[in-house]
Design a protein around this motif. Structure first.
Motif, PDB file in Angstrom:
ATOM      1  N   ASP A 168       0.831  -1.204   0.000  1.00 26.24           N
ATOM      2  CA  ASP A 168       0.000   0.000   0.000  1.00 26.24           C
ATOM      3  C   ASP A 168       0.870   1.259   0.000  1.00 26.24           C
ATOM      4  N   GLU A 169       1.966   1.175   0.773  1.00 25.02           N
ATOM      5  CA  GLU A 169       2.885   2.314   0.838  1.00 25.02           C
ATOM      6  C   GLU A 169       3.545   2.566  -0.506  1.00 25.02           C
ATOM      7  N   LEU A 170       3.886   1.476  -1.181  1.00 27.75           N
ATOM      8  CA  LEU A 170       4.607   1.590  -2.458  1.00 27.75           C
ATOM      9  C   LEU A 170       3.705   1.995  -3.613  1.00 27.75           C
ATOM     10  N   GLY A 172       1.779   4.490  -4.167  1.00 27.14           N
ATOM     11  CA  GLY A 172       1.820   5.885  -4.612  1.00 27.14           C
ATOM     12  C   GLY A 172       3.226   6.370  -4.959  1.00 27.14           C
ATOM     13  N   VAL A 173       4.187   5.418  -5.019  1.00 25.10           N
ATOM     14  CA  VAL A 173       5.569   5.811  -5.316  1.00 25.10           C
ATOM     15  C   VAL A 173       5.790   5.778  -6.825  1.00 25.10           C
ATOM     16  N   ILE A 174       6.296   6.895  -7.348  1.00 28.05           N
ATOM     17  CA  ILE A 174       6.555   6.982  -8.797  1.00 28.05           C
ATOM     18  C   ILE A 174       8.055   6.848  -9.043  1.00 28.05           C
TER      19      ILE A 174
END
Lengths: 174, 71
Positions: A168-170, A172-174
């Protein structure tokens, strides 16, 4: 990947067969209980015939009814376990295994395995009672691998929870 | 978010589209769009480096911190 797909397919078949077999056991336990209540005199006669007149047939019958009753939580736990496993296998097919739902399913599997272990312990107690009543019964030995499976399931549930949080944390990582 | 992304302005100044940038930095259009609209939770150094390289700019040109805004 191909091998993994095959493994999942085999696991699905095993789960399906397991559920069917569990259903048969459930029917046997329920039938046995109903039969033992409805046909109590016939059962008492059979017990007297087998063990002789010194046997307290009523106690023996109640003992066997108790053992049949023990089967009910076992078949319930097994059904819940297989249903969870089937749902997890479905998510493997969709390629989305790390989810909060699967973590909850594995935790449920852990609880169901614990239930089965407690039933097993109760069977051990029943084996002791059977010995004191001089009744023929299963030879019971404690299942250490079963307790280990309970532990593994709960640990895996924690791993899945942590994995889900990380994913879930990853997201939104671009 | 207190950190603002100025990708849109940078692209406009360089007369580039998001699709052009996507081709150059090898990041999907969808992900660049998430970044452009300020919906991204985090940005990798490798992504920042690739965008700075493609737009010939500094990280500070792309990102600014607005202390007045709540996180």
């Amino acid at each position: 990947m191909m091998r993994q797909g095959k493994l999942v397919h085999i696991a699905k078949i095993v789960v399906q067969l397991g559920r069917g077999l569990n259903g048969v056991f459930a029917a046997i336990f329920v039938f046995g209980l109903v039969f033992s209540v409805l046909k109590a005199p016939a059962i008492d006669a059979q017990l007297t015939l087998k063990y002789g007149p010194r046997l307290d047939v009523e106690t023996a019958r109640h003992f066997f009814q108790g053992v049949l009753l023990l089967g009910l939580p076992a078949v319930y736990a097994t059904e819940r376990l297989f249903a969870s496993l089937r749902a997890i296998l479905a998510t493997v097919g969709m390629g989305d295994t790390f989810s909060a739902a699967n973590a909850a399913r594995i935790r449920l599997i852990g609880w169901m395995l614990l239930t089965l272990q407690l039933v097993d312990v109760a069977l051990g107690v029943a084996a002791g009672i059977a010995r004191s009543l001089r009744l023929d019964f299963i030879t019971w030995t404690p299942s250490f691998t079963g307790w280990l499976a309970v532990l593994v399931a709960f640990v895996l549930a924690q791993v899945f929870s942590a994995g889900t949080r990380m994913r879930d944390e990853l997201e939104g990582v671009i | 978010m207190a950190v603002r992304v100025h990708l849109d302005e940078m692209l406009h100044r360089r007369r580039m589209t998001l699709t052009d940038l996507s081709d150059r930095v090898d990041i999907t259009l969808a992900n660049l769009s998430v970044l452009k609209t300020g919906k991204a939770k985090a940005i990798r150094f490798s992504t920042l480096e690739a965008i700075c390289h493609a737009l010939d700019c500094q990280p500070g040109d792309l990102l600014t911190f607005d202390s007045g805004e709540q996180p």
